[in-house]
Design an enzyme around this catalytic site. Structure first.
Site, PDB file in Angstrom:
ATOM      1  N   ALA A 198     -36.310 -32.187  -4.904  1.00  0.00           N
ATOM      2  CA  ALA A 198     -35.603 -32.849  -5.106  1.00  0.00           C
ATOM      3  C   ALA A 198     -34.588 -32.723  -5.222  1.00  0.00           C
ATOM      4  O   ALA A 198     -33.961 -32.194  -6.708  1.00  0.00           O
ATOM      5  CB  ALA A 198     -36.165 -33.735  -6.351  1.00  0.00           C
ATOM      6  N   SER A 225     -30.113 -32.879 -13.844  1.00  0.00           N
ATOM      7  CA  SER A 225     -30.505 -32.792 -13.114  1.00  0.00           C
ATOM      8  C   SER A 225     -30.823 -33.990 -13.010  1.00  0.00           C
ATOM      9  O   SER A 225     -30.953 -34.682 -12.958  1.00  0.00           O
ATOM     10  CB  SER A 225     -31.340 -31.745 -13.702  1.00  0.00           C
ATOM     11  OG  SER A 225     -32.578 -31.360 -12.944  1.00  0.00           O
ATOM     12  N   ASN A 226     -33.013 -33.531 -12.605  1.00  0.00           N
ATOM     13  CA  ASN A 226     -33.897 -35.002 -12.226  1.00  0.00           C
ATOM     14  C   ASN A 226     -35.373 -34.794 -12.387  1.00  0.00           C
ATOM     15  O   ASN A 226     -34.959 -33.413 -12.862  1.00  0.00           O
ATOM     16  CB  ASN A 226     -33.502 -35.538 -11.078  1.00  0.00           C
ATOM     17  CG  ASN A 226     -34.636 -34.355  -9.840  1.00  0.00           C
ATOM     18  OD1 ASN A 226     -35.438 -34.346  -9.714  1.00  0.00           O
ATOM     19  ND2 ASN A 226     -32.861 -34.612  -8.802  1.00  0.00           N
ATOM     20  N   ARG A 227     -35.984 -35.997 -12.494  1.00  0.00           N
ATOM     21  CA  ARG A 227     -37.554 -35.679 -12.946  1.00  0.00           C
ATOM     22  C   ARG A 227     -38.371 -34.992 -12.456  1.00  0.00           C
ATOM     23  O   ARG A 227     -39.357 -35.042 -12.910  1.00  0.00           O
ATOM     24  CB  ARG A 227     -37.801 -37.007 -14.174  1.00  0.00           C
ATOM     25  CG  ARG A 227     -37.372 -37.964 -14.683  1.00  0.00           C
ATOM     26  CD  ARG A 227     -37.222 -38.795 -15.277  1.00  0.00           C
ATOM     27  NE  ARG A 227     -39.272 -39.416 -14.799  1.00  0.00           N
ATOM     28  CZ  ARG A 227     -39.441 -40.091 -14.431  1.00  0.00           C
ATOM     29  NH1 ARG A 227     -38.640 -41.454 -14.240  1.00  0.00           N
ATOM     30  NH2 ARG A 227     -40.960 -40.292 -14.521  1.00  0.00           N
ATOM     31  N   SER A 228     -37.827 -34.562 -11.143  1.00  0.00           N
ATOM     32  CA  SER A 228     -38.953 -34.132 -10.609  1.00  0.00           C
ATOM     33  C   SER A 228     -39.801 -32.470 -11.358  1.00  0.00           C
ATOM     34  O   SER A 228     -38.676 -31.801 -11.804  1.00  0.00           O
ATOM     35  CB  SER A 228     -38.180 -33.804  -9.454  1.00  0.00           C
ATOM     36  OG  SER A 228     -39.190 -32.426  -8.538  1.00  0.00           O
TER      37      SER A 228
END
Ligand code: CTP
Length: 218
Positions: free
Chosen positions: A88, A21-24
């Protein structure tokens, strides 16, 4: 006006307990949904996993993976006037999902990743009655990279932000955005709380949509 807003990250499963995943945080997308409701618009919010309170009067569609977000956007885009792709979306996903938890071994482990489908780029280009707003998360050459995304993903507007700064962009409560329009116009907004930025953006999007309706195309 009918707004379709995407927000948050996507999760790309590796095995039953792990994902990419990502930091959004989802804060910008949720602030846009809030601001649209506050301005009297109708809002459908398609959200990846986010820890933000959704606006009460928005229709919330919860998704997890990029494929689920792809399907949710395609199902609903034809019924909107303004599509805001703030999510994101992961660019890569594991080639294979392991049904069982991957066990730990002494040797290195490599994961093969394959590109996900680009939702914005997949939208029909001709006879589109709604306007399309893309976001550009950049760490360098912000304007040039955002301009490229506007052209390549056939957006009407791109909202660019520098995500390399700790006080602005991802996870932060504030944002500093540059707005690029199809006619080459560029508008820079100074750093402000995401709620304030969102209100400003909603006015801009609604204005472009109205001009489009009266054929004063921007
Ligand atoms: N986007 C999308 N589908 C994807 C990836 C991104 O629709 N699979 C959308 C995002 O919602 C955003 C825009 O494309 O509106 C730009 O996303 P961004 O992450 O900034 O750019 P990428 O296209 O992923 O390119 P790069 O990571 O190389 O900057």
């Amino acid at each position: 006006m009918r707004f379709l807003v995407t927000a948050g990250p996507t999760r790309e499963p590796i095995d039953p307990v792990r994902y990419l995943s990502n930091r959004s945080s989802g804060k910008m997308g949720y602030a846009i949904a809030d601001a649209a409701i506050e301005a009297g618009h109708n809002v459908v919010l398609i959200s990846g996993p986010a820890n933000v309170e959704p606006p009460r009067s928005a229709e919330l569609v919860s998704v997890s993976t990029s494929d689920e977000m792809f399907d949710a956007v395609h199902e609903r885009a034809r019924d909107c006037d303004v599509l805001v792709m703030c999510a994101a979306v992961a660019d890569y996903k594991p080639k294979q999902f392991s049904k069982n938890k991957i066990k730990k071994h002494a040797a290195n482990l490599s994961l093969e990743l394959v590109p996900t489908r680009d939702i914005l780029a997949s939208l029909s280009k001709e006879d589109r009655h709604y306007i399309v707003v893309g976001f550009a998360a950049e760490t360098e050459n912000v304007e040039a990279n955002a301009q490229k995304k506007l052209q390549e993903k056939n957006c009407d507007i791109v909202v660019a932000n520098d995500v390399s700064r700790a006080d602005s962009g991802m996870e932060s409560d504030e944002n500093e955005v540059t707005i690029l329009f199809r006619n080459g116009e560029i508008k820079k907004n100074s750093r402000a709380p995401k709620k304030i930025v969102a209100r400003e953006l909603i006015k801009i999007f609604a204005n472009v949509y109205e001009k489009r309706l009266t054929k004063k195309i921007v």
